[in-house]
Write an enzyme that holds these catalytic residues in place. Structure first.
Site, PDB file in Angstrom:
ATOM      1  N   HIS A 140      -4.535  10.327   6.174  1.00  0.00           N
ATOM      2  CA  HIS A 140      -3.419   9.560   6.729  1.00  0.00           C
ATOM      3  C   HIS A 140      -2.659  10.267   7.849  1.00  0.00           C
ATOM      4  O   HIS A 140      -1.870   9.630   8.559  1.00  0.00           O
ATOM      5  CB  HIS A 140      -2.442   9.121   5.633  1.00  0.00           C
ATOM      6  CG  HIS A 140      -1.939  10.238   4.752  1.00  0.00           C
ATOM      7  ND1 HIS A 140      -1.294  11.361   5.222  1.00  0.00           N
ATOM      8  CD2 HIS A 140      -1.978  10.378   3.400  1.00  0.00           C
ATOM      9  CE1 HIS A 140      -0.946  12.137   4.216  1.00  0.00           C
ATOM     10  NE2 HIS A 140      -1.372  11.576   3.092  1.00  0.00           N
TER      11      HIS A 140
ATOM     12  N   GLU B 265       0.839   5.718   0.674  1.00  0.00           N
ATOM     13  CA  GLU B 265       0.171   6.965   1.009  1.00  0.00           C
ATOM     14  C   GLU B 265       0.865   8.063   0.214  1.00  0.00           C
ATOM     15  O   GLU B 265       2.078   7.985  -0.050  1.00  0.00           O
ATOM     16  CB  GLU B 265       0.230   7.263   2.503  1.00  0.00           C
ATOM     17  CG  GLU B 265      -0.430   6.213   3.387  1.00  0.00           C
ATOM     18  CD  GLU B 265      -1.919   6.014   3.138  1.00  0.00           C
ATOM     19  OE1 GLU B 265      -2.552   6.932   2.553  1.00  0.00           O
ATOM     20  OE2 GLU B 265      -2.442   4.957   3.500  1.00  0.00           O
TER      21      GLU B 265
ATOM     22  N   HIS C 127      -5.531   5.995   7.849  1.00  0.00           N
ATOM     23  CA  HIS C 127      -4.842   5.149   6.889  1.00  0.00           C
ATOM     24  C   HIS C 127      -3.345   5.138   7.197  1.00  0.00           C
ATOM     25  O   HIS C 127      -2.766   6.142   7.602  1.00  0.00           O
ATOM     26  CB  HIS C 127      -5.049   5.676   5.465  1.00  0.00           C
ATOM     27  CG  HIS C 127      -6.433   5.484   4.958  1.00  0.00           C
ATOM     28  ND1 HIS C 127      -6.704   5.175   3.647  1.00  0.00           N
ATOM     29  CD2 HIS C 127      -7.636   5.538   5.568  1.00  0.00           C
ATOM     30  CE1 HIS C 127      -8.012   5.057   3.472  1.00  0.00           C
ATOM     31  NE2 HIS C 127      -8.597   5.293   4.639  1.00  0.00           N
TER      32      HIS C 127
ATOM     33  N   ASP D 156       0.854  -1.179   0.000  1.00  0.00           N
ATOM     34  CA  ASP D 156       0.000   0.000   0.000  1.00  0.00           C
ATOM     35  C   ASP D 156       0.890   1.230   0.000  1.00  0.00           C
ATOM     36  O   ASP D 156       2.056   1.175   0.428  1.00  0.00           O
ATOM     37  CB  ASP D 156      -0.909   0.005   1.234  1.00  0.00           C
ATOM     38  CG  ASP D 156      -1.897   1.169   1.223  1.00  0.00           C
ATOM     39  OD1 ASP D 156      -2.519   1.402   0.173  1.00  0.00           O
ATOM     40  OD2 ASP D 156      -2.031   1.849   2.254  1.00  0.00           O
TER      41      ASP D 156
ATOM     42  N   ASP E 216      -2.410  -0.943   6.734  1.00  0.00           N
ATOM     43  CA  ASP E 216      -3.386  -1.307   5.713  1.00  0.00           C
ATOM     44  C   ASP E 216      -2.932  -2.546   4.945  1.00  0.00           C
ATOM     45  O   ASP E 216      -3.760  -3.373   4.548  1.00  0.00           O
ATOM     46  CB  ASP E 216      -3.608  -0.141   4.748  1.00  0.00           C
ATOM     47  CG  ASP E 216      -4.391   1.000   5.393  1.00  0.00           C
ATOM     48  OD1 ASP E 216      -4.725   0.877   6.586  1.00  0.00           O
ATOM     49  OD2 ASP E 216      -4.658   2.000   4.708  1.00  0.00           O
TER      50      ASP E 216
END
Length: 236
Positions: free
Chosen positions: A57, A9, A150, A7, A155
């Site tokens: 986030h 960000e 997040h 994942d 995640d």
């Protein structure tokens, strides 16, 4: 079989203008977590974190000032994912951002044939949705109570559990590992690992072929409508 659940960000939603600021990854071997992970924060080189992204986030520019540039983590990241299938939720977003970062450094992109999108898997399996990561955690009874915002590594860890359920659950992914250790008389104490895949037992259908066919057609129609509605909602 080696897979990496990953994942990212970012500073915002525009992959051509915004930057990757966090990458997290979890390694699976034969669909089981090995405990090996990858996690970095990345300096966006002066690109401000958009307010909407910050609300998601919580990663501010101040937190990133002393973090390495993408070029500084590139080789460690590529080593971690080397040879593995890549799994992500709404994967084209994440791989699009990573490939843009690779392009800035003159590095070849990651081919999308290596990538599996769990959002697409979820939409096929649960056409009526919802299919966000939080919704899938609730559906499969996965504890995500510690997910307040997040985060790329958190995640990825949650998605690893969701992915196993999407492909059939822990029982379907189960491989019986038997380690046969060499006896004391063997030089070096050799070991051998045998992976045994469970064999599904075929079940006799309770419906006639005509009933099964009619049911499948109805489900397909409902599923197509649900997927279309969800796509419209995403772009509103």
């Amino acid at each position: 079989m080696r897979e990496i659940i990953f994942d990212t960000e970012t500073t915002g939603l525009d992959r051509l203008e915004d930057r990757v600021i966090e990458i997290g990854g979890v390694e699976l071997i034969n669909r089981f977590p090995t405990g090996r992970t990858f996690h970095v924060f990345i300096n966006p080189e002066g690109k401000a974190v958009h307010a909407d992204a910050l609300a998601v986030h919580g990663i501010s520019n101040d937190k990133l000032l002393d973090k390495p540039l993408f070029a500084g983590i590139l080789h460690d990241f590529l080593d971690f994912i080397d040879g593995a299938k890549l799994i992500a939720h709404n994967a084209m977003f994440d791989i699009g951002f990573i490939n843009t970062e690779l392009n800035r450094l003159g590095h070849p992109p990651i081919h999308t044939d290596r990538v599996v999108d769990t959002l697409a898997l979820a939409r096929r399996k649960h056409p009526m949705g919802p299919n966000s990561l939080d919704a899938l955690c609730r559906r499969y009874g996965i504890d995500n109570s510690h997910r307040k915002m997040h985060g790329a590594l958190l995640d990825s860890q949650l998605l690893a559990e969701v992915y196993i359920e999407l492909i059939g659950g822990k029982q379907a992914a189960l491989g019986l590992t038997i380690a046969e250790h060499g006896d004391s008389g063997r030089t070096g104490g050799e070991s051998r690992v045998i992976l045994i895949s469970p064999r599904p037992v075929p079940l006799k259908p309770r419906l006639t072929e005509a009933e099964i066919s009619a049911h499948a057609q109805l489900v397909a129609k409902i599923g197509e409508k649900a997927i279309w509605n969800e796509r419209v909602a995403v772009h509103q």
